[in-house]
Design a protein around this motif. Sequence first.
Motif, PDB file in Angstrom:
ATOM      1  N   GLY A 143       0.834  -1.199   0.000  1.00 17.85           N
ATOM      2  CA  GLY A 143       0.000   0.000   0.000  1.00 17.85           C
ATOM      3  C   GLY A 143       0.865   1.243   0.000  1.00 17.85           C
ATOM      4  N   ASP A 144       0.836   1.991   1.104  1.00 17.44           N
ATOM      5  CA  ASP A 144       1.674   3.186   1.214  1.00 17.44           C
ATOM      6  C   ASP A 144       2.845   2.983   2.174  1.00 17.44           C
ATOM      7  OD1 ASP A 144       0.330   3.092   3.586  1.00 17.44           O
ATOM      8  OD2 ASP A 144      -0.729   4.995   3.352  1.00 17.44           O
ATOM      9  N   ASP A 145       3.090   1.715   2.567  1.00 17.37           N
ATOM     10  CA  ASP A 145       4.200   1.391   3.475  1.00 17.37           C
ATOM     11  C   ASP A 145       5.387   0.847   2.684  1.00 17.37           C
ATOM     12  OD1 ASP A 145       2.708   2.090   5.703  1.00 17.37           O
ATOM     13  OD2 ASP A 145       1.880   0.079   5.930  1.00 17.37           O
ATOM     14  N   PHE A 146       6.529   1.527   2.799  1.00 11.48           N
ATOM     15  CA  PHE A 146       7.766   1.104   2.140  1.00 11.48           C
ATOM     16  C   PHE A 146       8.712   0.529   3.196  1.00 11.48           C
ATOM     17  CE2 PHE A 146       5.913   4.117  -0.693  1.00 11.48           C
ATOM     18  CZ  PHE A 146       6.371   3.846  -1.971  1.00 11.48           C
ATOM     19  N   THR A 147       9.227  -0.674   2.948  1.00  6.94           N
ATOM     20  CA  THR A 147      10.227  -1.274   3.826  1.00  6.94           C
ATOM     21  C   THR A 147      11.494  -1.525   3.014  1.00  6.94           C
ATOM     22  OG1 THR A 147       8.492  -2.370   5.118  1.00  6.94           O
ATOM     23  CG2 THR A 147      10.745  -3.147   5.425  1.00  6.94           C
ATOM     24  N   PHE A 148      12.594  -0.911   3.423  1.00  5.30           N
ATOM     25  CA  PHE A 148      13.874  -1.066   2.745  1.00  5.30           C
ATOM     26  C   PHE A 148      14.850  -1.800   3.658  1.00  5.30           C
ATOM     27  CE2 PHE A 148      12.083   2.713   0.761  1.00  5.30           C
ATOM     28  CZ  PHE A 148      12.423   2.581  -0.574  1.00  5.30           C
ATOM     29  N   VAL A 149      15.800  -2.501   3.060  1.00  6.37           N
ATOM     30  CA  VAL A 149      16.915  -3.059   3.808  1.00  6.37           C
ATOM     31  C   VAL A 149      18.193  -2.725   3.046  1.00  6.37           C
ATOM     32  CG1 VAL A 149      16.742  -5.345   2.695  1.00  6.37           C
ATOM     33  CG2 VAL A 149      17.906  -5.120   4.888  1.00  6.37           C
ATOM     34  N   GLY A 150      19.174  -2.205   3.770  1.00  9.84           N
ATOM     35  CA  GLY A 150      20.432  -1.809   3.150  1.00  9.84           C
ATOM     36  C   GLY A 150      21.347  -1.189   4.193  1.00  9.84           C
ATOM     37  N   GLU A 151      22.472  -0.675   3.742  1.00 12.93           N
ATOM     38  CA  GLU A 151      23.417  -0.036   4.649  1.00 12.93           C
ATOM     39  C   GLU A 151      23.059   1.434   4.838  1.00 12.93           C
ATOM     40  OE1 GLU A 151      27.553  -1.014   4.094  1.00 12.93           O
ATOM     41  OE2 GLU A 151      27.032  -2.793   2.929  1.00 12.93           O
ATOM     42  N   ASP A 152      23.687   2.049   5.836  1.00 12.22           N
ATOM     43  CA  ASP A 152      23.316   3.406   6.259  1.00 12.22           C
ATOM     44  C   ASP A 152      23.241   4.410   5.110  1.00 12.22           C
ATOM     45  OD1 ASP A 152      22.509   3.966   8.864  1.00 12.22           O
ATOM     46  OD2 ASP A 152      24.511   3.614   9.670  1.00 12.22           O
ATOM     47  N   GLU A 153      24.315   4.535   4.355  1.00  5.08           N
ATOM     48  CA  GLU A 153      24.372   5.556   3.305  1.00  5.08           C
ATOM     49  C   GLU A 153      23.309   5.317   2.240  1.00  5.08           C
ATOM     50  OE1 GLU A 153      26.073   8.396   3.198  1.00  5.08           O
ATOM     51  OE2 GLU A 153      26.627   7.854   5.248  1.00  5.08           O
ATOM     52  N   GLU A 154      23.110   4.059   1.903  1.00  4.94           N
ATOM     53  CA  GLU A 154      22.113   3.733   0.883  1.00  4.94           C
ATOM     54  C   GLU A 154      20.696   4.019   1.379  1.00  4.94           C
ATOM     55  OE1 GLU A 154      24.921   1.991   1.310  1.00  4.94           O
ATOM     56  OE2 GLU A 154      25.628   2.717  -0.646  1.00  4.94           O
ATOM     57  N   LEU A 155      20.446   3.763   2.662  1.00  3.47           N
ATOM     58  CA  LEU A 155      19.117   4.050   3.221  1.00  3.47           C
ATOM     59  C   LEU A 155      18.858   5.557   3.283  1.00  3.47           C
ATOM     60  CD1 LEU A 155      18.770   1.407   6.094  1.00  3.47           C
ATOM     61  CD2 LEU A 155      17.919   1.296   3.745  1.00  3.47           C
ATOM     62  N   LYS A 156      19.908   6.325   3.567  1.00  4.55           N
ATOM     63  CA  LYS A 156      19.761   7.784   3.538  1.00  4.55           C
ATOM     64  C   LYS A 156      19.431   8.249   2.124  1.00  4.55           C
ATOM     65  CE  LYS A 156      22.946   8.669   7.377  1.00  4.55           C
ATOM     66  NZ  LYS A 156      24.272   9.246   7.764  1.00  4.55           N
TER      67      LYS A 156
END
Length: 288
Positions: A143-156
């Motif tokens: 829906g409108d919920d995004f869940t990401f997994v990655g390292e700090d810089e990439e998540l920023k």
Amino acid sequence: MDTLKSEGVRSRLVSRDFKGGDNDRDDLFAATPPLESKRMLLSRAATFKNGKLTRKLLFIDAKKAHLNPRCQADVYIELPEEAGGKPGECGKLDYWLYGFRPAAQAWEEHYSEKLIEAGFKRGRSCSVIFHHQFKDISCAVHGDDFTFVGEDEELKWATELLKSWFEIKVRGILGPGLKDDKEVVILGRTVRWKSWGIEWEADPKHRKLLMERFGYGVNTKSLNCNGDNATHQDEEAEEVPLSSSEATEFRSSAARLNFLSQDSPELMYPAKAVSYTHLRAHETRHDL
């Protein structure tokens, strides 16, 4: 459009779409990721990379999601009084509103196109799962919920990317760092970052309501979930039809148990047995 009342209660203008015997329209379907996709992201976050736990989980909500995609069709609405329209005037949508059936798919295509343009590859078996190979980021959208997994810089980078497209709310960054969040609620489940790994717990509210329904207090130590005795007793007992209110309560409890069984393997057999009983009851009424 959203407005904020003086006492802090939000009001939203929504539409009311009408069905016209067209439920099979392709433009009404919007995908949702399987529960396994969320577990896959948790597994990646808990997997060592170069001998260290470097990946974290980022949870973002897109606000007013259905108001973002442009309305490509000729869609008209009756104007509310606040719009100050003249008699006989109506409004033509430039962007979709909540309440229109095609809005969900329009939103899915809208954010998918933007993610693909940013370098993400869209999943084949599930169209709302994405992976950026160069930045090593995975994402699942519900829906409108995004869940990401990655390292700090990439998540920023991912956060700034979504912020440039939509109005967002960062719900949390789950990770091993001292400044990282240690608990987030998603899809009715609580996810906790522990020293030994990641813990995933179904909403305890459903378990509490089921136990109360069948007379088990908070101090009850264990339940017999193998179902053997109950099955034997059911075969010998006389079947008594449920009243309408009892049938409604039974279906509600069965659905609640089925929901819990997705996260509690010990409940899968009881959920199967209860669902079979529900199905058998339907067939009996149909035969009558």
